[in-house]
Scaffold this active site. Structure first.
Site, PDB file in Angstrom:
ATOM      1  N   ARG A 104       1.088  -1.392   0.107  1.00  0.00           N
ATOM      2  CA  ARG A 104       0.175   0.455   0.171  1.00  0.00           C
ATOM      3  C   ARG A 104       0.950   1.772   0.164  1.00  0.00           C
ATOM      4  O   ARG A 104       2.222   1.222   0.507  1.00  0.00           O
ATOM      5  CB  ARG A 104      -1.093  -0.500   1.273  1.00  0.00           C
ATOM      6  N   ASP A 201       8.027   9.075  12.415  1.00  0.00           N
ATOM      7  CA  ASP A 201       7.170   8.446  11.721  1.00  0.00           C
ATOM      8  C   ASP A 201       6.287   9.882  11.219  1.00  0.00           C
ATOM      9  O   ASP A 201       7.837  10.474   9.643  1.00  0.00           O
ATOM     10  CB  ASP A 201       5.661   8.947  12.285  1.00  0.00           C
TER      11      ASP A 201
END
Length: 292
Positions: A104, A201
């Site tokens: 993805r 992140d």
């Protein structure tokens, strides 16, 4: 950490107890609104922070990041299967990069020439399957780096000569020389390791050459200097900050996630899934809209 500044006076910009994995904040220059996504919730949020009005668009598939378009309505998007366009009528998948069900698209950002860069990863985070893609909008996307785990936050310095990249489940922060005109990278070089501090992140870059990284699982956002040293910390009242972006006035907006938290953890961090904001005393490197 000696000599590290702690930033305080954090506030809530958007309160949410429904977003699962809030991610990908970016400001829309057309409206001044804050855009962000819920990856697993398959939603795009459009927040007018001056009025508190929020518009939610259902994408119908996982969405890692969106970008406002330069001259047309809607947004470019990195979605589960590749790159597409989101308008009032929904999602149009334009470049099906990832037909494999185990892969993805993830976080992304637009460079100074209006090209959309985004990472992709294996759903089980298998090492070596992560790739960094560049979509120019006038043809198929290209892979600009591979052999990663979970390529995540990225951004460019003010001089447009360096790209910073977080590889989350490798716990690494990279830099690479950036050649802006052709949109090419030099070799990715490890700038810092984050083992034990949370997972690196999403990130945002400021005009002083530093970059700010949301430490998922670490309850903080870290500011790194260009040499990879921690020079600032923003404590946040949630376990899972996910990404950050500078607003036009220089404030830093921080998204967060509820995904995977137990009832007890949510009780201790009830604002999980919300967007936070803090004054940093600096400005962000402007993020451009998608050119197509």
């Amino acid at each position: 950490m000696t000599g590290v500044r702690t930033y305080s006076n954090l506030d809530v910009a958007v309160r949410s107890d429904t977003s699962d994995v809030g991610e990908g904040p970016v400001f829309d220059p057309r409206t001044g609104h804050l855009l962000w996504v819920d990856i697993y919730g398959c939603k795009v949020y459009d927040d007018d922070l001056s009025t508190g009005t929020q518009t939610v668009t259902e994408v119908g598939t996982m969405v890692g990041a969106v970008a406002p378009r330069a001259t047309r309505e809607g947004f470019a998007a990195a979605v589960a299967d590749g790159f597409g366009l989101v308008t009032g009528s929904g999602l149009t998948l334009v470049d099906k990069v990832l037909p494999e069900p185990n892969l993805r698209m993830n976080d992304g950002k637009v460079d100074s020439h209006g090209r959309f860069w985004a990472g992709s990863n294996d759903m089980e985070f298998a090492p070596g399957l992560g790739r960094l893609h560049r979509w120019d909008g006038d043809g198929p996307s290209v892979v600009v780096a591979d052999g990663l785990v979970l390529p995540n936050g990225l951004g460019w310095n003010a001089e447009d000569t360096v790209l910073y990249l977080a590889d989350s489940y490798a716990n690494l922060l990279y830099r690479a020389d950036f050649h802006a005109e052709p949109g090419q990278l030099g070799c990715l070089e490890v700038l810092a390791e984050t083992e034990g501090a949370g997972v690196p992140d999403g990130l945002a870059v400021d005009v002083e050459g530093c970059f700010w990284v949301a430490m998922h699982g670490g309850r903080e956002v870290r500011r790194y200097d260009p040499a990879g040293r921690v020079v600032g910390v923003v404590p946040v009242p949630v376990l899972q900050p996910t990404s950050c972006a500078f607003g036009p006035e220089g404030r830093l907006y921080i998204t967060s996630a509820r995904n995977g938290l137990s009832a007890e953890e949510l009780a201790r961090s009830p604002l999980s899934g919300s967007v936070f904001v803090i004054d940093t005393g600096t400005q962000g490197v402007p993020v451009q809209p998608f050119r197509a």
